[in-house]
Write a protein that holds these residues in place. Structure first.
Motif, PDB file in Angstrom:
ATOM      1  N   CYS A 134       0.855  -1.215   0.097  1.00 55.77           N
ATOM      2  CA  CYS A 134      -0.139   0.090  -0.022  1.00 55.77           C
ATOM      3  C   CYS A 134       0.989   1.154  -0.013  1.00 55.77           C
ATOM      4  O   CYS A 134       1.796   1.582   0.685  1.00 55.77           O
ATOM      5  CB  CYS A 134      -0.696  -0.077   1.221  1.00 55.77           C
ATOM      6  SG  CYS A 134      -2.079   1.552   1.224  1.00 55.77           S
ATOM      7  N   HIS A 136       0.296   4.126   1.012  1.00 57.08           N
ATOM      8  CA  HIS A 136       0.302   4.873   2.303  1.00 57.08           C
ATOM      9  C   HIS A 136       1.290   4.702   3.314  1.00 57.08           C
ATOM     10  O   HIS A 136       2.241   5.625   3.543  1.00 57.08           O
ATOM     11  CB  HIS A 136      -0.952   4.537   2.857  1.00 57.08           C
ATOM     12  CG  HIS A 136      -1.283   5.217   4.290  1.00 57.08           C
ATOM     13  ND1 HIS A 136      -1.959   4.999   5.280  1.00 57.08           N
ATOM     14  CD2 HIS A 136      -0.896   6.465   4.671  1.00 57.08           C
ATOM     15  CE1 HIS A 136      -2.135   5.663   6.411  1.00 57.08           C
ATOM     16  NE2 HIS A 136      -1.346   6.689   5.893  1.00 57.08           N
ATOM     17  N   TRP A 160      -7.451   2.108   2.734  1.00 53.90           N
ATOM     18  CA  TRP A 160      -7.502   2.691   1.531  1.00 53.90           C
ATOM     19  C   TRP A 160      -7.849   1.710   0.455  1.00 53.90           C
ATOM     20  O   TRP A 160      -7.640   0.419   0.602  1.00 53.90           O
ATOM     21  CB  TRP A 160      -5.874   2.989   1.155  1.00 53.90           C
ATOM     22  CG  TRP A 160      -5.462   4.326   1.780  1.00 53.90           C
ATOM     23  CD1 TRP A 160      -5.842   4.662   3.052  1.00 53.90           C
ATOM     24  CD2 TRP A 160      -4.393   5.379   1.167  1.00 53.90           C
ATOM     25  NE1 TRP A 160      -5.074   5.992   3.393  1.00 53.90           N
ATOM     26  CE2 TRP A 160      -4.327   6.316   2.221  1.00 53.90           C
ATOM     27  CE3 TRP A 160      -3.735   5.432   0.222  1.00 53.90           C
ATOM     28  CZ2 TRP A 160      -3.492   7.431   2.084  1.00 53.90           C
ATOM     29  CZ3 TRP A 160      -2.854   6.526   0.012  1.00 53.90           C
ATOM     30  CH2 TRP A 160      -2.658   7.505   1.048  1.00 53.90           C
ATOM     31  N   CYS A 168      -5.904   4.760  -6.722  1.00 53.68           N
ATOM     32  CA  CYS A 168      -6.481   4.678  -5.448  1.00 53.68           C
ATOM     33  C   CYS A 168      -7.777   5.272  -5.711  1.00 53.68           C
ATOM     34  O   CYS A 168      -8.098   6.103  -6.270  1.00 53.68           O
ATOM     35  CB  CYS A 168      -5.792   5.820  -4.569  1.00 53.68           C
ATOM     36  SG  CYS A 168      -6.361   5.786  -2.813  1.00 53.68           S
ATOM     37  N   ILE A 171      -9.696   7.057   0.372  1.00 55.52           N
ATOM     38  CA  ILE A 171      -8.851   7.461   1.394  1.00 55.52           C
ATOM     39  C   ILE A 171      -9.652   7.933   2.790  1.00 55.52           C
ATOM     40  O   ILE A 171     -10.132   8.852   2.796  1.00 55.52           O
ATOM     41  CB  ILE A 171      -7.891   8.601   1.007  1.00 55.52           C
ATOM     42  CG1 ILE A 171      -6.786   8.023  -0.196  1.00 55.52           C
ATOM     43  CG2 ILE A 171      -6.933   8.631   2.104  1.00 55.52           C
ATOM     44  CD1 ILE A 171      -5.945   8.964  -0.587  1.00 55.52           C
ATOM     45  N   GLU A 180      -9.366  14.058  -0.564  1.00 53.43           N
ATOM     46  CA  GLU A 180      -9.191  12.880  -1.243  1.00 53.43           C
ATOM     47  C   GLU A 180      -9.207  12.720  -2.803  1.00 53.43           C
ATOM     48  O   GLU A 180      -8.370  12.067  -3.307  1.00 53.43           O
ATOM     49  CB  GLU A 180     -10.697  12.109  -0.501  1.00 53.43           C
ATOM     50  CG  GLU A 180     -10.696  10.550  -1.030  1.00 53.43           C
ATOM     51  CD  GLU A 180     -11.831  10.075  -0.407  1.00 53.43           C
ATOM     52  OE1 GLU A 180     -11.791   8.876   0.036  1.00 53.43           O
ATOM     53  OE2 GLU A 180     -13.118  10.689  -0.348  1.00 53.43           O
ATOM     54  N   ALA A 183      -5.673  13.820  -3.441  1.00 47.17           N
ATOM     55  CA  ALA A 183      -4.673  12.479  -2.998  1.00 47.17           C
ATOM     56  C   ALA A 183      -4.776  11.384  -4.097  1.00 47.17           C
ATOM     57  O   ALA A 183      -3.874  10.731  -4.419  1.00 47.17           O
ATOM     58  CB  ALA A 183      -4.828  12.033  -1.622  1.00 47.17           C
ATOM     59  N   CYS A 184      -6.090  11.094  -4.436  1.00 47.20           N
ATOM     60  CA  CYS A 184      -6.283  10.020  -5.188  1.00 47.20           C
ATOM     61  C   CYS A 184      -5.659  10.128  -6.574  1.00 47.20           C
ATOM     62  O   CYS A 184      -5.510   9.079  -7.425  1.00 47.20           O
ATOM     63  CB  CYS A 184      -7.786   9.618  -5.275  1.00 47.20           C
ATOM     64  SG  CYS A 184      -8.393   8.618  -3.709  1.00 47.20           S
ATOM     65  N   ARG A 188       1.683   9.127  -6.573  1.00 46.79           N
ATOM     66  CA  ARG A 188       2.054   8.381  -5.417  1.00 46.79           C
ATOM     67  C   ARG A 188       0.944   7.661  -4.749  1.00 46.79           C
ATOM     68  O   ARG A 188       1.574   6.727  -3.911  1.00 46.79           O
ATOM     69  CB  ARG A 188       2.766   9.635  -4.458  1.00 46.79           C
ATOM     70  CG  ARG A 188       3.592  10.295  -5.058  1.00 46.79           C
ATOM     71  CD  ARG A 188       4.408  11.228  -3.872  1.00 46.79           C
ATOM     72  NE  ARG A 188       5.083  10.385  -2.933  1.00 46.79           N
ATOM     73  CZ  ARG A 188       5.443  10.896  -1.877  1.00 46.79           C
ATOM     74  NH1 ARG A 188       5.546  12.214  -1.468  1.00 46.79           N
ATOM     75  NH2 ARG A 188       6.031  10.010  -0.837  1.00 46.79           N
ATOM     76  N   SER A 189      -0.059   7.940  -5.020  1.00 41.91           N
ATOM     77  CA  SER A 189      -1.276   6.899  -4.462  1.00 41.91           C
ATOM     78  C   SER A 189      -1.347   5.681  -5.330  1.00 41.91           C
ATOM     79  O   SER A 189      -2.267   4.956  -4.783  1.00 41.91           O
ATOM     80  CB  SER A 189      -2.456   7.790  -4.140  1.00 41.91           C
ATOM     81  OG  SER A 189      -3.029   8.106  -5.370  1.00 41.91           O
TER      82      SER A 189
END
Length: 590
Positions: A134, A136, A160, A168, A171, A180, A183-184, A188-189
């Motif tokens: 993952c 994270h 996640w 992703c 989150i 969210e 980040a998704c 990097r996710s």
């Protein structure tokens, strides 16, 4: 634009071959962080006797101009301009038999030092393979679950979620919907997704996600009779896989395992009384058939694969042989061709009547340095259509799957006889190197060719994924992946950890054996207790009609006999139980 990679010449059909249907991969993959192969392009020339005096040719590693299937002419053009270097990642590897997988539970597998998680995406009806980490906090996704509401893979550490393309999708800890989404959307996710394909009951994985289009044009390492489109009608495979796949993880390197598989001379000694016999051992001339190439490997032919020529014993007193021609007394020819098809298939091809053939397939999958996975299967194109339909019918197929454990126990015995040798051999190789080998006979030609192929085309061995710290994933010490403590024989031959716990047939059979054994153990104890009680009561109360029909002495006797029989059966089942767990292989006792 680079030309598409052609199929292996050893597996290409005479008609030019048929290419694969679109692979089972997500339409959109997270872009992985790629690193170049450590191997340099080099060319080796090998003569027909494997001594390096002839000529050889390579095969291309390429990317397709489009997802369309190339014509036979395009494939030939690509073969003429290919790069002779071998890329370990741009290959199809058998990942796991589909029968070993559970749709509701993710499973971890390792190939080339890279941990993968395999899971089933219900909405698309596809098995998927992703990196088992993952993004994270690097928790293993194989410890996660498939969320019933979304159908996505959920990390069990912080929740996640990841879709079939590795992106992703959720989150739970995000401070706002906007955060969210952002980040998704970050690279990097993402979790790296690998191209996969399901065929012949096996899930195959392509270890270079960046070249998914090449994977789509690359043929699976299967004999022609097991490839789709090879039947008379151009539909399904012309051949039949005989039984289920056998898979077992063993603590030896993939190179060491392949060495063993291309060496026919060990059979009569390492497997004496199992599939060989020492008295039948002798010379096994091996002849190179066709060129040696980076993508195609090599093929060795012999007329004496299993029933080798027998050398007559020397005459007493003078040491002379009873045979004038090198001491060979008799010969029973069993022609065969041994194909080494990179990255790790050893395919033994035996001709059958009517132009058909029987094939033994052995895949040495590089797991991590010093560890490999053997996948074995058997196939033939001589099975009549009616019998083939019966074997694959809903009536017979489940029964054959249930009793696959019988064949697996037999496979264990054969593999144990090899693993004991290979493991101890590799401990010496780590100290002395393979240059300490002395191989004067023609029967050693397969090992000689393999080592030259590895050195001249493939960088000396598998290109394992480099984890943080510079060590291949899965290794804990040096580049050979050696443990600081040598493994015990029980660890080397641990059937439960290496096979049984993952094989559905063996796992169920072991559960049944353990349950019946426990019941017999309880029954035996109860029968002896009852027999003893009846005997005591009969002695103390002579007039009591305890067993009017059987007589006063018969009931304790019969109960005692029942207890003895239950005890004997319990001991037999205990021995059968060990077949799923550990059985030592002592060559001196065979």
């Amino acid at each position: 634009m680079i030309a598409p990679k052609p199929m292996s010449p050893l597996l290409r059909a005479t008609s030019g071959g048929t290419l694969l249907a679109p692979l089972t991969a997500a339409p959109r993959l997270c872009t992985p962080t790629c690193r170049p192969s450590r191997h340099k392009a080099s060319v080796v020339a090998l003569s027909s006797n494997g001594n390096g005096n002839g000529s050889g040719s390579g095969q291309p590693v390429a990317e397709p101009p489009s997802a369309a299937q190339p014509t036979a002419a395009q494939a030939r053009d690509a073969a003429a301009t290919q790069d002779p270097a071998f890329n370990w990642n741009r290959q199809w590897y058998p990942l796991a038999p589909v029968a070993y997988l559970t749709r509701s539970k993710p499973a971890p597998y390792t190939v080339l030092g890279r941990r993968l998680v395999v899971w089933f995406h219900e909405a698309s009806g596809r098995w998927l393979a992703m990196e088992d980490r993952c993004p994270h906090r690097l928790a293993p996704l194989s410890e996660g679950r498939v969320d019933a509401a979304t159908g996505n893979l959920q990390c069990s550490y912080h929740g996640w979620q990841f879709g079939p393309d590795g992106h992703c999708t959720a989150i739970p800890q995000a401070d706002s919907p906007q955060q969210e989404v952002a980040a998704c959307g970050s690279q990097r996710s993402c979790v790296t997704a690998f191209p996969v394909r399901q065929e012949q009951g096996m899930l195959w994985v392509w270890m270079d996600p960046a070249s998914a289009a090449i994977a789509q044009l690359t043929q699976l390492p299967l004999p022609p009779e097991l490839l789709a489109g090879r039947s008379a009608g151009g539909g399904g495979p012309a051949g039949t896989l005989l039984g289920d796949w056998y898979m077992r993880d063993i603590p030896v390197s993939a190179e060491g395992l392949v060495e063993n598989l291309v060496d026919p001379a060990h059979v009569h000694f390492a497997h004496n009384g199992v599939i060989g016999a020492r008295e039948r051992a002798g010379s096994i001339p091996l002849h190179l058939q066709g060129p040696v190439s980076a993508q195609g490997g090599f093929a060795l032919g012999t007329s004496q694969q299993w029933e080798s020529s027998q050398r007559a014993p020397a005459a007493a007193g003078n040491g002379s042989s009873s045979s004038a021609a090198g001491g060979l007394a008799s010969s029973s020819a069993v022609p065969a061709v041994t194909h080494f098809v990179p990255p790790g298939l050893v395919w033994l091809e035996f001709p059958a009547p009517g132009g058909s053939r029987f094939s033994m397939l052995f895949y040495a999958v590089p797991v991590s340095p010093g560890h490999s996975r053997l996948v074995a299967g058997y196939s033939s194109d001589a099975v009549p259509p009616a019998v083939k339909a019966l074997l694959q019918s809903d009536l017979l197929a489940p029964l054959l799957h249930a009793f696959q454990f019988v064949a697996d126990i037999g496979n264990h015995v054969v593999l144990d006889g090899d693993t004991v040798h290979i493991y101890q051999q590799e401990q010496l190789v780590k100290r002395e190197g393979r240059r300490a080998y002395f191989m004067p006979a023609s029967a050693d030609r397969g090992v000689v060719l393999l080592r030259r192929w590895l050195d001249d085309y493939a960088g000396g061995g598998p290109d394992y994924y480099q984890a943080t710290g510079g060590l291949p994933a899965g290794s804990t010490s040096d580049s050979a992946g050696a443990s600081s403590r040598p493994l015990s024989r029980r660890e080397v031959l641990d059937r439960y950890e290496q096979h049984t716990k993952n094989c559905p047939s063996c796992r169920r059979a072991l559960g049944v054996v353990q349950a019946v054994r426990q019941a017999l153990q309880l029954g035996s104890t109860a029968a002896f207790a009852a027999a003893f009680t009846l005997a005591v009561v009969s002695a103390l109360v002579p007039a009591a009609p305890l067993a009017p029909r059987l007589g006063r002495a018969s009931a304790p006797l019969l109960l005692g006999l029942a207890g003895v029989m239950a005890g004997v059966l319990q001991q037999l089942l205990a021995r059968l139980e060990q077949q799923f767990v550990f059985v030592d292989y002592v060559h001196s006792e065979r």
